[in-house]
Motif scaffolding. Structure first.
Motif, short mmCIF file in Angstrom:
data_model
loop_
_atom_site.label_atom_id
_atom_site.label_comp_id
_atom_site.label_asym_id
_atom_site.label_seq_id
_atom_site.Cartn_x
_atom_site.Cartn_y
_atom_site.Cartn_z
N ILE A 196 -14.08 -29.83 46.35
CA ILE A 196 -12.93 -28.95 46.12
C ILE A 196 -12.05 -29.62 45.07
O ILE A 196 -11.55 -30.74 45.28
CB ILE A 196 -12.15 -28.71 47.42
CG1 ILE A 196 -13.08 -28.22 48.53
CG2 ILE A 196 -11.02 -27.71 47.18
CD1 ILE A 196 -13.85 -26.96 48.20
N VAL A 197 -11.88 -28.96 43.95
CA VAL A 197 -11.16 -29.55 42.82
C VAL A 197 -10.23 -28.50 42.22
O VAL A 197 -10.56 -27.31 42.20
CB VAL A 197 -12.16 -30.09 41.77
CG1 VAL A 197 -13.12 -29.00 41.31
CG2 VAL A 197 -11.45 -30.71 40.58
N SER A 198 -9.07 -28.94 41.78
CA SER A 198 -8.10 -27.98 41.25
C SER A 198 -8.41 -27.60 39.81
O SER A 198 -9.05 -28.35 39.07
CB SER A 198 -6.68 -28.55 41.31
OG SER A 198 -6.47 -29.49 40.26
N SER A 199 -7.96 -26.42 39.44
CA SER A 199 -7.78 -26.08 38.05
C SER A 199 -6.30 -25.76 37.91
O SER A 199 -5.74 -25.02 38.74
CB SER A 199 -8.65 -24.88 37.66
OG SER A 199 -8.94 -24.90 36.29
N ASP A 200 -5.67 -26.34 36.91
CA ASP A 200 -4.21 -26.22 36.75
C ASP A 200 -3.89 -25.44 35.49
O ASP A 200 -4.52 -25.64 34.45
CB ASP A 200 -3.58 -27.60 36.67
CG ASP A 200 -3.72 -28.38 37.96
OD1 ASP A 200 -2.71 -28.55 38.66
OD2 ASP A 200 -4.85 -28.80 38.29
N MET A 201 -2.91 -24.55 35.57
CA MET A 201 -2.60 -23.64 34.48
C MET A 201 -1.11 -23.55 34.21
O MET A 201 -0.31 -23.73 35.13
CB MET A 201 -3.15 -22.24 34.80
CG MET A 201 -4.64 -22.09 34.58
SD MET A 201 -5.39 -20.87 35.70
CE MET A 201 -5.76 -21.88 37.12
N LEU A 202 -0.80 -23.23 32.97
CA LEU A 202 0.57 -22.84 32.63
C LEU A 202 0.52 -21.57 31.80
O LEU A 202 -0.51 -21.23 31.21
CB LEU A 202 1.32 -23.95 31.89
CG LEU A 202 0.89 -24.43 30.50
CD1 LEU A 202 1.11 -23.42 29.39
CD2 LEU A 202 1.65 -25.71 30.16
N ILE A 203 1.64 -20.87 31.77
CA ILE A 203 1.74 -19.69 30.91
C ILE A 203 3.13 -19.69 30.28
O ILE A 203 4.13 -20.01 30.93
CB ILE A 203 1.45 -18.39 31.68
CG1 ILE A 203 1.19 -17.23 30.71
CG2 ILE A 203 2.56 -18.05 32.69
CD1 ILE A 203 0.45 -16.07 31.34
N THR A 204 3.16 -19.37 29.00
CA THR A 204 4.43 -19.39 28.27
C THR A 204 5.15 -18.06 28.41
O THR A 204 4.59 -17.07 28.88
CB THR A 204 4.19 -19.65 26.77
OG1 THR A 204 3.53 -18.50 26.19
CG2 THR A 204 3.34 -20.89 26.54
N GLU A 205 6.39 -18.04 27.97
CA GLU A 205 7.09 -16.77 27.80
C GLU A 205 6.43 -16.00 26.65
O GLU A 205 5.70 -16.57 25.85
CB GLU A 205 8.56 -17.01 27.49
CG GLU A 205 8.81 -17.65 26.13
CD GLU A 205 10.28 -17.88 25.84
OE1 GLU A 205 11.12 -17.37 26.60
OE2 GLU A 205 10.59 -18.58 24.85
N PRO A 206 6.64 -14.69 26.58
CA PRO A 206 6.04 -13.91 25.48
C PRO A 206 6.64 -14.30 24.12
O PRO A 206 7.84 -14.30 23.95
CB PRO A 206 6.41 -12.46 25.83
CG PRO A 206 6.78 -12.48 27.28
CD PRO A 206 7.36 -13.83 27.53
N ARG A 207 5.76 -14.66 23.19
CA ARG A 207 6.18 -14.92 21.81
C ARG A 207 5.13 -14.35 20.86
O ARG A 207 4.44 -15.10 20.15
CB ARG A 207 6.38 -16.42 21.56
CG ARG A 207 7.63 -17.01 22.18
CD ARG A 207 8.93 -16.39 21.67
NE ARG A 207 9.08 -16.48 20.21
CZ ARG A 207 9.67 -17.52 19.62
NH1 ARG A 207 10.15 -18.54 20.33
NH2 ARG A 207 9.78 -17.53 18.31
N PRO A 208 5.00 -13.02 20.81
CA PRO A 208 4.01 -12.41 19.92
C PRO A 208 4.22 -12.76 18.46
O PRO A 208 3.26 -12.82 17.68
CB PRO A 208 4.16 -10.91 20.18
CG PRO A 208 5.50 -10.74 20.82
CD PRO A 208 5.76 -12.01 21.57
N ASP A 209 5.46 -13.03 18.08
CA ASP A 209 5.74 -13.40 16.69
C ASP A 209 5.05 -14.71 16.32
O ASP A 209 4.44 -14.84 15.25
CB ASP A 209 7.25 -13.50 16.47
CG ASP A 209 7.92 -14.48 17.44
OD1 ASP A 209 7.51 -14.52 18.62
OD2 ASP A 209 8.85 -15.21 17.02
#
Length: 368
Positions: A252-265
């Motif tokens: 059992i091993v983690s996968s770690d993620m992040l997500i940014t705020e929207p910056r389509p520009d």
């Protein structure tokens, strides 16, 4: 607090939670686990035999496990070719690679057929090298795929790779059109809706507390019992905790993620404008893609290990590796250095000995 993808999906899915199981019920098939594996099994059973009584139990809500929090990269088994050939021989390995690529398209066809808005984008994948040690590491498997007439990858000039991937960190890259990106929480909640429409009975907040094998099998729950002719255990990472015989089969091993705020520009500026998924050549890879609303999701596998099937509390919390993830984001995308990170999360992944899923018969009665 729910991981970002699932929380976002639940904003759109305001349906009531399915009631917990009370008392004793009888069914043809009982499925344990309300993620992709369990829900797609239920749906395919009902598609093939609408009269079949199918009941699914889920310890939390559907999608609360890996299905509602993964990276959203829908990839084939092409890169696993050597493992497939070693385990099953050339002919079956070739068939499995073809079927795995076909399954990518099948996800999109399913979403279209049932009106599931899962942000499905069939924009392909880039397998890349991000340091000198990784350069050339994909050559052998590409040659084997080519030799067997199943290669969908083409090596792209470095400038093209960097433009498509939105980052100058990539030193080489192979592109395949046989891959997609999805919003995984929206996909799993869409599967739940379709399963209910097809007549699958779902009981959420209903954990399996015991399994008595036999014909029929008995699945114990906190407030009831399911008597079923057949049982499908679709618990994945949770299998090792429930059944000690799997403790040595998976880590059992983690996968770690992040997500940014929207910056389509900024995405426009760096050229990351399609839904292409990008993976480097580490064992526990970096992976990323953008989202239709202009965010970058970046993840990395293999940070927290939990041996012996233990489900650690950290798996349901923001990632303890947020700093590492942010440094990776800045490394890949200097233009995003000052962009706010909206969320981090992680979750348990069942890493099998072969790196492939496994399935089979578990009971002496032949029905589990």
């Amino acid at each position: 607090m729910r991981p970002f993808w699932l929380a976002q999906a639940l904003q759109a899915d305001t349906s009531d939670t399915c009631p917990a199981l009370q008392g004793e019920v009888r069914t043809d098939v009982c499925i344990v686990g309300g993620g992709y594996t369990g829900l797609w099994t239920a749906i395919m059973l009902k598609q093939q035999n609408p009269e079949l009584a199918v009941l699914l139990i889920e310890a939390d809500i559907c999608g609360a496990g890996a299905s509602g929090r993964n990276g959203g990269c829908a990839l084939s088994w092409s890169a696993k070719y050597f493992t497939l050939e070693r385990l099953f021989g050339v002919e079956e390995a070739v068939r499995l690679v073809k079927e795995s690529e076909r399954s990518i398209h099948a996800i999109g066809e399913f979403c279209e057929q049932y009106g599931v808005d899962a942000d499905y984008r069939l924009d392909g994948t880039l397998y890349t090298a991000t340091n000198a040690a990784q350069v050339g590491s994909t050559d052998a498997v590409i040659a084997a795929l080519e030799r067997n007439g199943i290669n969908s990858f083409t090596q792209r000039p470095v400038a093209d790779v960097q433009r498509m991937a939105g980052s100058s960190k990539h030193l080489e890259g192979w592109f395949s059109p046989a891959a997609a990106s999805v919003q995984p929480g929206k996909l799993v909640r869409g599967l739940r809706r379709v399963a209910l429409q097809l007549g699958v009975k779902i009981h959420e907040h209903t954990a399996m507390t015991g399994l008595e094998e036999g014909r029929a099998a008995r699945i114990q729950t906190p407030d009831g019992c399911v008597i079923a002719d057949r049982v499908v255990l679709a618990m994945n990472a949770w299998m090792a905790r429930a059944f000690p015989q799997f403790e040595r089969s998976v880590a059992i091993v983690s996968s770690d993620m992040l997500i940014t705020e929207p910056r389509p520009d900024l995405l426009q500026d760096i050229g990351l404008t399609s839904g292409v998924t990008v993976l480097d050549s580490r064992i526990f890879v970096h992976y990323y893609h953008n989202t239709p609303d202009g965010r970058i999701m970046l993840g990395k596998g293999g940070n927290t290990f939990a041996y012996g099937g233990r489900m650690l509390p950290v798996f349901d919390q923001p990632s303890p590796y947020a700093g590492l993830l942010k440094r990776s984001l800045d490394d890949f995308f200097p233009a995003f250095a000052d962009v706010k990170v909206d969320a981090t999360w992680n979750g348990p992944s069942d890493r099998s000995v072969t790196g492939l899923p496994f399935f089979g018969q578990m009971s002496h009665s032949g029905n589990v």
